[in-house]
Design a protein around this motif. Structure first.
Motif, PDB file in Angstrom:
ATOM      1  N   ALA A  34      -3.234   5.835   9.431  1.00  0.00           N
ATOM      2  CA  ALA A  34      -2.122   6.197   8.535  1.00  0.00           C
ATOM      3  C   ALA A  34      -1.367   5.130   8.076  1.00  0.00           C
ATOM      4  N   ALA A  35      -1.183   3.871   8.671  1.00  0.00           N
ATOM      5  CA  ALA A  35      -0.420   2.807   8.151  1.00  0.00           C
ATOM      6  C   ALA A  35      -1.003   2.130   7.012  1.00  0.00           C
ATOM      7  N   GLY A  36      -2.292   2.164   6.975  1.00  0.00           N
ATOM      8  CA  GLY A  36      -2.918   1.661   5.554  1.00  0.00           C
ATOM      9  C   GLY A  36      -2.622   2.546   4.559  1.00  0.00           C
ATOM     10  N   ALA A  37      -2.690   3.946   4.735  1.00  0.00           N
ATOM     11  CA  ALA A  37      -2.416   4.820   3.787  1.00  0.00           C
ATOM     12  C   ALA A  37      -0.969   5.008   3.221  1.00  0.00           C
ATOM     13  N   PHE A  38      -0.207   4.747   4.092  1.00  0.00           N
ATOM     14  CA  PHE A  38       1.094   4.803   3.731  1.00  0.00           C
ATOM     15  C   PHE A  38       1.685   3.689   2.886  1.00  0.00           C
ATOM     16  N   ALA A  39       1.060   2.466   3.336  1.00  0.00           N
ATOM     17  CA  ALA A  39       1.504   1.268   2.693  1.00  0.00           C
ATOM     18  C   ALA A  39       0.809   1.222   1.124  1.00  0.00           C
ATOM     19  N   ALA A  40      -0.389   1.710   1.033  1.00  0.00           N
ATOM     20  CA  ALA A  40      -1.127   1.641  -0.292  1.00  0.00           C
ATOM     21  C   ALA A  40      -0.091   2.782  -1.147  1.00  0.00           C
ATOM     22  N   ARG A  41      -0.037   3.905  -0.620  1.00  0.00           N
ATOM     23  CA  ARG A  41       0.587   4.844  -1.592  1.00  0.00           C
ATOM     24  C   ARG A  41       2.045   4.252  -1.880  1.00  0.00           C
ATOM     25  N   ASP A  42       2.914   3.714  -0.924  1.00  0.00           N
ATOM     26  CA  ASP A  42       4.106   3.021  -1.241  1.00  0.00           C
ATOM     27  C   ASP A  42       4.051   1.993  -2.542  1.00  0.00           C
ATOM     28  N   ALA A  43       2.796   1.452  -2.494  1.00  0.00           N
ATOM     29  CA  ALA A  43       2.443   0.435  -3.430  1.00  0.00           C
ATOM     30  C   ALA A  43       2.065   0.742  -4.797  1.00  0.00           C
ATOM     31  N   GLY A  44       2.028   2.130  -5.066  1.00  0.00           N
ATOM     32  CA  GLY A  44       1.708   2.764  -6.049  1.00  0.00           C
ATOM     33  C   GLY A  44       0.102   3.214  -6.359  1.00  0.00           C
ATOM     34  N   ALA A  45      -0.470   3.668  -5.072  1.00  0.00           N
ATOM     35  CA  ALA A  45      -1.957   3.930  -4.790  1.00  0.00           C
ATOM     36  C   ALA A  45      -1.898   5.412  -5.603  1.00  0.00           C
ATOM     37  N   ARG A  46      -2.891   6.042  -5.848  1.00  0.00           N
ATOM     38  CA  ARG A  46      -3.355   7.060  -6.545  1.00  0.00           C
ATOM     39  C   ARG A  46      -2.703   8.143  -5.710  1.00  0.00           C
ATOM     40  N   ALA A  47      -2.634   8.359  -4.197  1.00  0.00           N
ATOM     41  CA  ALA A  47      -2.520   9.539  -3.627  1.00  0.00           C
ATOM     42  C   ALA A  47      -1.179   9.834  -3.750  1.00  0.00           C
ATOM     43  N   GLN A  48      -1.030  11.109  -3.772  1.00  0.00           N
ATOM     44  CA  GLN A  48       0.491  11.630  -4.173  1.00  0.00           C
ATOM     45  C   GLN A  48       0.846  12.133  -2.653  1.00  0.00           C
ATOM     46  N   GLU A  49      -0.073  12.558  -1.651  1.00  0.00           N
ATOM     47  CA  GLU A  49       0.452  13.048  -0.362  1.00  0.00           C
ATOM     48  C   GLU A  49      -0.487  12.369   0.519  1.00  0.00           C
ATOM     49  N   VAL A  50      -0.070  12.063   1.841  1.00  0.00           N
ATOM     50  CA  VAL A  50      -0.632  11.590   2.661  1.00  0.00           C
ATOM     51  C   VAL A  50      -0.018  12.334   4.054  1.00  0.00           C
ATOM     52  N   LEU A  51      -1.110  13.262   4.516  1.00  0.00           N
ATOM     53  CA  LEU A  51      -0.795  13.984   5.830  1.00  0.00           C
ATOM     54  C   LEU A  51      -1.448  13.455   6.953  1.00  0.00           C
ATOM     55  N   VAL A  52      -0.639  13.754   8.035  1.00  0.00           N
ATOM     56  CA  VAL A  52      -1.345  13.432   9.442  1.00  0.00           C
ATOM     57  C   VAL A  52      -1.385  14.553  10.228  1.00  0.00           C
ATOM     58  N   LEU A  53      -2.631  15.162  10.372  1.00  0.00           N
ATOM     59  CA  LEU A  53      -2.751  16.508  10.938  1.00  0.00           C
ATOM     60  C   LEU A  53      -3.919  16.553  12.159  1.00  0.00           C
TER      61      LEU A  53
END
Length: 549
Positions: A469-488
């Motif tokens: 998740a750390a990699g996904a959140f960092a990319a999202r915060d930097a403007g990556a495509r993902a609008q949602e990142v969920l941990v389930l």
């Protein structure tokens, strides 16, 4: 009997009916060790005391947690004829009062393949052994072996398979727990295939198999290389070491011919593998396939010496798959189609077809079965396996960064309004460095990222999820495509959440586990099949939509 024991039992039953006998003196010669002068002969070999049959040589090897010699008493009770071990194992046997004759060698693991080859007669030079195809590389091994077998069956061959998903010896199939089984199983299976009249077989050869001598004593007719991307660095330490292990397969000791895929002019590892194979095997025994651009070199220097031997051209969409041509530098052309999605399956199909040609099959015969049988549109369990169409729902084995990136590109909806929703995790007790990288790739190539558990093994599942998740959140915060990142978690909840939020034009990719049917948590196997979970979620979603009309 637990799942592991059952697998061992099933694999070990697949032995030839007529093994040879091997004296202790000959065993010691093959092992480079010493043996007592006792008139003892062995009729099989086993690394596992639970699988051992009367008359077997028990190979008592040092393990990660304990030495195999500590199980010699069980092997003796099962009828072991002798023990192969090292100096440490021999000392353990003496202290335990084990009365079996001992072959002591400095590195017994290195000799297991040669001993198994001799006692099972797996690869005789009399022309009766099946033509044997090997595939190595980070991604694509499984699909390429299935493609190769499918083309060979269309040509009238009776085929066998040794791989990640299953082992096939004729019509008999058993699940597989290792990409490449241990050396005694490999040689027993090859001998059994020969007894059953199998004329061609394909085998996945992993870096673990080469590192741990699982294919020692086997010389393949054709070996293919798919690609090299980050994976298994927990074992190999660096990409250079990973490459060096893979490259062992493309040497005269292990194969007669080789086929190497080069993705493009920037494919450092493909170019390096092609050069390695040409140097070790000779340029006329290596075929290269250029997928995009060329393979550097002088194309007038002669066939197979420099430049690409086969070049992929005229790539077009065919449904969710592709059609393309492979043009040889001498003018021969193959028209190829596959119904499986993804540009990586174009590469896998090209490699399979060229491997069959490299084995000596005429191009015209290959073209005939490609036209008549469509053999490259074959089901490969858990490999870009289409489960549903509205939304597009796919299960894939992608469990490393490059495979995940390619799988996400393959499920990109044709409708601009369609979204990509991905469900994935990372395996415990494996290369940790790839976890945040996979999270970043998911965020860059999907609209919704759902991070969940893969196989945690003995690691803390929450800690693994957090690293991804750390990699996904960092990319999202930097403007990556993902609008949602969920941990389930658990994984079943994550899959149902993905389906619940998917519209008819969206794509849902469930990645990482593919064909696997159990999830290991703290040493316990829990039933879990992504394909069945995705089917059930889609069915429930369809029912909900119907009831709410």
């Amino acid at each position: 009997m637990d799942a592991t024991a059952q697998q061992g039992h099933d694999a070990q039953t697949m032995r030839p009916a007529r093994p040879r006998t091997l004296s202790l003196a000959e065993t010691a010669r093959l092992a480079g060790g010493t043996a007592p002068s006792r008139a003892v002969e062995v009729t099989g070999i086993s690394l596992d005391s639970r699988e051992l049959r009367p008359g077997d040589l028990y190979a008592a090897l040092p393990g990660a947690r304990t030495h195999g010699a500590r199980f010699a008493a069980a092997a003796q009770r099962s009828g072991a004829a002798a023990v192969l071990t090292d100096a440490e194992g021999a000392a353990i046997l003496r202290d335990a009062g084990i009365g079996l004759p001992v072959v002591e060698a400095p590195d017994p693991r290195r000799s297991v393949g040669a001993i198994a080859a001799r006692v099972y007669g797996s690869r005789p030079e009399d022309g009766t052994a099946p033509a044997l195809f090997a595939v190595t590389g980070t991604n694509g091994k499984t699909t390429t072996t299935y493609f190769t077998n499918s083309v060979l069956r269309a040509l009238g061959r009776r085929t066998g398979l040794i791989g990640t998903i299953e082992i096939l010896a004729g019509d008999e199939s058993i699940p597989s727990r290792l990409t490449t089984p241990e050396a005694p199983h490999v040689h027993a299976l090859l001998a059994l295939m020969r007894e059953r009249g199998i004329t061609a077989a394909s085998m996945e050869v992993s870096s673990h198999a080469l590192q741990f001598h699982r294919v020692d004593g086997v010389r393949f007719d054709v070996a293919g290389f798919t690609n090299l991307t980050q994976d298994h660095l927990d074992l190999h330490g660096s990409m250079d070491e990973y490459f060096a292990v893979k490259a062992q397969l493309l040497t005269p000791e292990r194969t007669r011919r080789a086929v190497v895929v080069v993705q493009d002019e920037d494919d450092v590892w493909g170019l390096r593998m092609a050069e390695h194979a040409r140097e070790r095997l000779g340029p006329d025994l290596v075929d290269t396939i250029a997928l995009r651009g060329g393979v550097p070199g002088d194309r007038d220097a002669g066939p197979g010496r420099h430049g690409a031997d086969w070049t992929l051209t005229s790539l077009t969409r065919r449904g969710i798959g592709h059609s393309f041509a492979l043009r040889h530098r001498d003018g021969r052309t193959l028209r190829v189609s596959t119904g499986l999605p993804g540009d990586f399956n174009v590469a896998n199909a090209a490699l399979a077809v060229v491997m069959v040609v490299a084995s000596g099959v005429d191009v015209a015969d290959v073209q005939r079965v490609l036209d008549e049988a469509d053999p490259l549109t074959t089901d490969v369990p858990g490999r870009m396996q289409l489960i549903g169409t509205q939304p597009t729902a796919v299960v894939d084995f992608a469990h490393n960064p490059d495979a995940l990136r390619r799988a996400l590109a393959a499920v990109e909806p044709p409708d601009e309004e369609g979204r990509v929703i991905v469900v994935f995790g990372a395996t415990g007790e494996r290369d940790r460095s790839k976890r945040p990288v996979m999270g970043e790739i998911a965020a860059r190539h999907a609209d919704v990222v759902i991070i969940t558990d893969d196989d945690p093994h003995d690691e803390d599942a929450g800690a693994i999820r957090a690293e991804v998740a750390a990699g996904a959140f960092a990319a999202r915060d930097a403007g990556a495509r993902a609008q949602e990142v969920l941990v389930l978690e658990p994984r079943t909840v994550a899959i149902r959440a993905a389906v619940a939020m998917a519209g008819r034009t969206d794509s849902v990719l469930v990645a990482g586990r593919g064909h696997e049917t159990v999830q290991e948590i703290r040493g316990v196997d829990h039933p879990l099949d992504d394909r069945e979970e995705l089917r059930a979620a889609l069915a429930d979603g369809q029912q909900d939509r119907w009831e709410n009309r």
